[in-house]
Design a protein around this motif. Structure first.
Motif, short mmCIF file in Angstrom:
data_model
loop_
_atom_site.label_atom_id
_atom_site.label_comp_id
_atom_site.label_asym_id
_atom_site.label_seq_id
_atom_site.Cartn_x
_atom_site.Cartn_y
_atom_site.Cartn_z
N GLY A 206 0.77 -1.19 -0.04
CA GLY A 206 -0.01 -0.07 0.08
C GLY A 206 0.71 1.14 0.09
N ARG A 207 2.20 1.01 -0.30
CA ARG A 207 3.06 2.29 -0.30
C ARG A 207 2.90 2.99 -1.70
N VAL A 208 2.39 4.32 -1.80
CA VAL A 208 2.20 5.03 -2.81
C VAL A 208 2.79 6.36 -2.84
N ARG A 209 3.27 7.04 -4.12
CA ARG A 209 3.74 7.93 -4.26
C ARG A 209 3.07 9.17 -5.29
N ILE A 210 2.85 10.45 -4.64
CA ILE A 210 2.27 11.48 -5.51
C ILE A 210 3.31 12.60 -5.74
N ALA A 211 3.51 12.81 -6.94
CA ALA A 211 4.25 13.76 -7.43
C ALA A 211 3.86 14.83 -8.23
N LEU A 212 3.91 15.98 -7.96
CA LEU A 212 3.37 17.26 -8.59
C LEU A 212 4.36 18.26 -9.42
N SER A 228 -5.58 14.22 -1.09
CA SER A 228 -6.51 13.31 -0.74
C SER A 228 -6.59 11.90 -1.30
N ILE A 229 -6.76 10.78 -0.77
CA ILE A 229 -7.08 9.61 -1.43
C ILE A 229 -8.12 8.88 -0.62
N ALA A 230 -9.15 8.67 -1.28
CA ALA A 230 -10.32 8.03 -0.98
C ALA A 230 -10.39 6.64 -1.32
N ASP A 231 -10.71 5.70 -0.38
CA ASP A 231 -10.97 4.23 -0.95
C ASP A 231 -12.11 4.05 -1.81
N PRO A 232 -12.58 2.96 -2.53
CA PRO A 232 -13.46 2.72 -3.29
C PRO A 232 -14.95 3.05 -2.70
N ALA A 233 -15.04 2.77 -1.41
CA ALA A 233 -16.32 3.10 -0.74
C ALA A 233 -16.32 4.64 -0.51
N GLY A 234 -15.51 5.56 -0.77
CA GLY A 234 -15.44 6.92 -0.55
C GLY A 234 -14.87 7.39 0.74
N ALA A 238 -6.11 8.95 3.25
CA ALA A 238 -4.69 9.56 3.26
C ALA A 238 -5.07 10.99 2.97
N HIS A 239 -4.19 11.78 3.65
CA HIS A 239 -4.66 13.38 3.38
C HIS A 239 -3.27 13.98 3.72
N ARG A 240 -2.79 15.21 2.94
CA ARG A 240 -1.78 15.79 3.41
C ARG A 240 -1.61 17.07 2.78
N VAL A 241 -1.39 18.18 3.14
CA VAL A 241 -1.08 19.32 2.49
C VAL A 241 0.49 19.77 2.39
N LEU A 242 0.87 19.94 1.23
CA LEU A 242 2.18 20.37 0.84
C LEU A 242 2.41 21.79 0.48
N ASP A 243 3.50 22.12 1.33
CA ASP A 243 3.90 23.27 1.15
C ASP A 243 4.65 23.73 -0.17
N LEU A 244 4.09 24.37 -1.00
CA LEU A 244 4.78 24.52 -2.46
C LEU A 244 5.79 25.97 -2.55
N PRO A 245 6.70 25.69 -3.26
CA PRO A 245 7.54 24.90 -4.09
C PRO A 245 8.21 23.93 -3.30
N ALA A 272 -9.88 7.30 -5.46
CA ALA A 272 -10.03 8.57 -6.07
C ALA A 272 -8.99 9.51 -5.36
N LEU A 273 -8.14 10.08 -6.08
CA LEU A 273 -6.93 10.98 -5.86
C LEU A 273 -7.28 12.08 -6.24
N SER A 274 -7.43 13.08 -5.46
CA SER A 274 -7.92 14.39 -5.40
C SER A 274 -6.79 15.51 -4.87
#
Length: 829
Positions: A206-212, A228-234, A238-245, A272-274
């Motif tokens: 279940g280890r995943v990476r999101i790069a922007l 945020s990431i929601a499972d198939p049931a909604g 997982a949730h995090r706020v990144l400080d850009l840049p 669902a990845l938002s």
């Protein structure tokens, strides 16, 4: 704002202009020039009769498309971007009388900042499409050794980044397309935008990476990314706020991760990845993606049971799988006219046919987003060729190479987030054709294209998507590209009579005799992964009759023969002669070719699957059609499954029971289990007389391990007493019924009469047909008038006294019991 409504006009090359009002005809974007001309009455329908010739002039003209729009100018911190997802192909873009950009690649998007170019009020946007022949007129042809490749020299298709099949193939017509073939729009952007979001599964725990990738073009306040990431049931898992840049990458471990599988192994849960881009706490851009948690790898380790060979097998979530699938070509010659609704029925038919992989062939197009999203939902892995096919490519031309670099980067970024993506492949058949020509000419020169497929493209794909395998070509591997010891194989021994390559050296001569192209020669193939093989068959009679004038509806008619693009036109005779005999009517041609295709593919699939794990893949050429022609497809242009589709559906079942004929005349029975569960198989084997009754009947029980193929029964020729009027039948709850004959289909005394059928209406769009055998019936086919009718099974055998229940559905029109008919394919009754 979508730019959908355009007008177009043709000119002699170099003489066009966006001015004037006479002669302009309506066209939509995305859309197609040929079909717009037909709608305006300027050409007959290109698919009808032999109208291909009447439309040949279209590719020689210069085409202008234009539209008008009003758009408020960009405000503070805003910009307006003109986006074309696809322009086909050499396009000059004009805004309000000024040329502002150009495009020379059908497979790359064009984005232009027009913030400072707009007028108050009405703006005029125009595009000039220059004929490919004009652009390439002074280019030196790039050909195979000895100048081989007449069609390549004539079209120079390999010098331009455009769909290669448009100049004609051995299954499709010559319609080089032109125009706006994908969406066109104007986008208003504020302060900053998400240029790219990349989701990667790092491991099955279940280890995943999101790069922007963020473009802060006018940022005046702090930027952040809310992920945020929601499972198939909604449920948000997982949730995090990144400080850009400062931070552009986030990693999460999803507890109790639901893995994405192919259908025979499990479900296809999508998360669902938002991602919301915040400027001063305000959302200025966002992206929502459906993603799957899965790992994919390509195992090419040595195969210890077959010394000197290597595996070529996909490993999904740590499990080696057998890829059961098809090759995909564009669903229309006019790709710009395809809509999202055109893809679901075709891909659903692949999933319904027990398939788990689709290869997007390199002579077509990169398919739209909806294609890959459907594959995600259906559990269909995607083998993705890059769009290069059967040609050398000018890999020493800096301009060409730079163009390709942009194309590959754009397409990999667009498609890499899909859990269905299983392989990036450099090209189709470029290396192997080069090898064959070098062998014939007795020369040793490098393949022009190696620097792309071994270097440039490989480097980009691996850099942008390191967790998805890359493969330089198809076929590829071993000392020769089509070796049966290493890599993947295109098996055209059957159909084309091309000799196999068992020992990494070309042997033998092409043999197109009935013996040379017999489908039983699939048994010679000891390949690791068979990524192309197939048998040509006619579409349904109803499909042909829609496009051929009924007065001309006959064998050897020019309109019919124009639908057979492979030469010679009667090449199929060598295949069907020993199976069904030669047809005398077009009706028999349809039946005989479809039955031969079905029997041949059944034989090949069963052989390849019994060889598991030494063989780990079967991808049939081809699934679909681009026009109503005679081809190797399983599903014709109208969406009607050929007999071969149903033969394949049964042969691709997760658990297969199959017979193997021995040289001694004896027979073995095998069980192939593609599931992750060990099975206790209980089945009955019966030797039946086609005249009625059973000779003997016995049980053949066995325990078959997960992901295993084993022999569970055998009998000598003396015990069976093989004869044309007998058949072996295997029945069991775990696998589709199967049978084995002892003579050619044409020599077996099947019943002339059709079976009995009783039809019940389930609802407005569904019927239940109960079919009962009153003798041994071969090739029982149910038909209904509407092409969208679907059958739970079809084109099956039915023994005396056997009862089969078939569910018949049609989502488009209401069905009545009287719509359904039944007959046998080998004989018309």
């Amino acid at each position: 704002m979508q730019l959908e409504h355009w007008h177009m006009k043709d000119f002699a090359p170099g003489e066009g202009t966006a001015d004037g009002n006479d002669g302009w005809i309506a066209v939509t974007a995305p859309g197609d020039t040929y079909l717009a001309l037909h709608a305006a009455g300027r050409i007959p329908h290109p698919y009808a009769d032999d109208n291909e010739k009447a439309c040949a002039w279209v590719e020689t003209r210069e085409w202008w498309w234009r539209t008008t729009f009003e758009m408020p100018k960009a405000g503070d911190g805003e910009r307006l971007i003109l986006e074309f997802e696809g322009l086909d192909t050499f396009a000059a873009i004009w805004l309000n009388g000024d040329e502002i950009a150009a495009s020379d690649n059908m497979f790359r998007a064009v984005e232009i900042d027009i913030s400072k170019l707009l007028r108050e009020g009405t703006n005029t946007l125009a595009i000039c499409f220059t004929p490919v022949s004009v652009v390439t007129a002074d280019m030196k042809p790039t050909t195979f050794p000895g100048g081989a490749g007449e069609q390549i020299v004539k079209s120079r298709r390999n010098l331009v980044r455009k769909a290669q099949f448009g100049w004609g193939w051995d299954w499709g017509p010559c319609f080089p397309t032109v125009g706006i073939w994908k969406a066109a729009r104007i986008v208003r952007e504020t302060r900053a935008v998400l240029r790219d979001v990349h989701f990667t599964t790092l491991n099955i725990d279940g280890r995943v990476r999101i790069a922007l990738d963020v473009d802060a073009f006018a940022a005046s306040a702090p930027l952040a990314a809310d992920i945020s990431i929601a499972d198939p049931a909604g449920k948000v898992v997982a949730h995090r706020v990144l400080d850009l840049p400062r931070d552009t990458v986030a990693e999460f471990t999803i507890a109790n991760a639901q893995l994405w599988w192919t259908p025979e192994l499990g479900g296809q849960p999508l998360y669902a990845l938002s991602v919301k881009l915040l400027h001063g706490g305000k959302v200025v851009d966002s992206r929502t993606l459906d993603v799957g948690i899965r790992t994919i790898a390509l195992d090419m380790s040595p195969d210890p049971a077959e010394p000197g060979t290597e595996f070529f097998r996909f490993v999904l979530n740590g499990v080696p799988i057998f890829a059961k699938g098809v090759n995909w070509i564009p669903a229309s010659s006019f790709v710009g006219a395809l809509t999202e609704a055109d893809y679901a029925p075709l891909l659903q038919s692949a999933a319904d046919g027990n398939m788990n992989m689709v290869r997007v062939w390199g002579g077509g197009v990169y398919e739209p987003d909806v294609f890959y999203a459907l594959c995600d939902r259906l559990g269909l892995l995607v083998w993705q060729d890059f769009m290069f096919a059967c040609a050398p490519y000018p890999d020493s031309d800096p301009g060409f190479v730079e163009n390709v670099k942009g194309e590959i980067a754009y397409q990999v970024k667009r498609m890499r987030n899909h859990p269905s993506m299983a392989l990036w492949c450099g090209n189709n058949e470029g290396q192997v054709i080069h090898e064959m020509i070098c062998h014939v000419l007795q020369v040793d020169v490098p393949y022009e294209g190696d620097r792309l497929f071994e270097g440039v493209i490989a480097d980009i794909a691996r850099a942008l998507d390191p967790y998805t395998p890359y493969w330089p070509g198809s076929p590829y591997g071993g000392k020769l590209g089509n070796s049966m010891k290493v890599g993947d194989v295109h098996d055209w021994t059957v159909w084309h009579g091309i000799p196999p390559i068992p020992d990494d050296k070309l042997i033998g001569a092409t043999d197109r005799s009935p013996e040379g192209v017999a489908y039983t020669r699939y048994a010679e193939d000891m390949g690791r992964f068979i990524s192309e093989y197939g048998i040509q068959a006619s579409p349904a009679l109803s499909t042909m009759s829609r496009w051929i004038t009924r007065d001309d509806f006959a064998l050897n008619n020019e309109a019919f023969l124009n639908r057979v693009k492979d030469n010679p036109k009667n090449k199929v005779d060598g295949m069907i002669l020993p199976v069904t005999g030669l047809p005398e009517t077009l009706e028999q041609y349809a039946d005989f070719t479809q039955l031969t295709q079905g029997e041949g593919l059944k034989f090949g699939i069963e052989h390849f699957r019994r060889r598991k794990p030494h063989c780990s893949g079967s991808l049939i050429w081809q699934h679909n059609d681009s026009w109503p022609g005679v081809s190797w497809s399983l599903v014709d242009y109208d969406g009607i499954g050929k007999a071969g589709y149903y033969f394949v559906k049964r042969a691709y079942a997760p658990v297969l029971g199959s017979f193997k004929r021995l040289d001694s005349g004896g027979v073995e029975f095998w069980i192939t289990n593609d599931t992750l569960q060990p099975l206790e198989i209980g089945c009955r084997l019966a030797l039946v007389s086609l005249k009625g009754g059973e000779v003997w009947n016995e049980r053949a029980d066995a325990r078959v391990g997960a992901n295993e193929s084993i022999r569970v029964w055998s009998a000598s020729a003396e015990r069976i007493g093989p004869s044309a009027d007998r058949a072996l039948i295997a029945r069991g709850k775990e696998f589709p019924e199967n049978r084995h004959f002892f003579a050619a289909i044409k020599d077996i005394p099947f019943a002339d009469a059709a079976p009995t059928m009783r039809v019940e209406k389930l609802d407005a769009h569904g019927l239940k047909a109960t079919v009962t055998g009153n003798a041994y019936h071969y090739g029982v086919r149910l038909t209904a008038p509407h092409a969208a009718t679907r059958y739970s099974d079809n084109c099956f055998d039915l023994a005396e006294g056997e009862v089969r229940t078939i569910l018949v559905t049609n989502a488009a029109v209401e069905l009545a019991p009287g719509d359904l008919t039944v007959r046998t394919l080998l004989r018309h009754v």
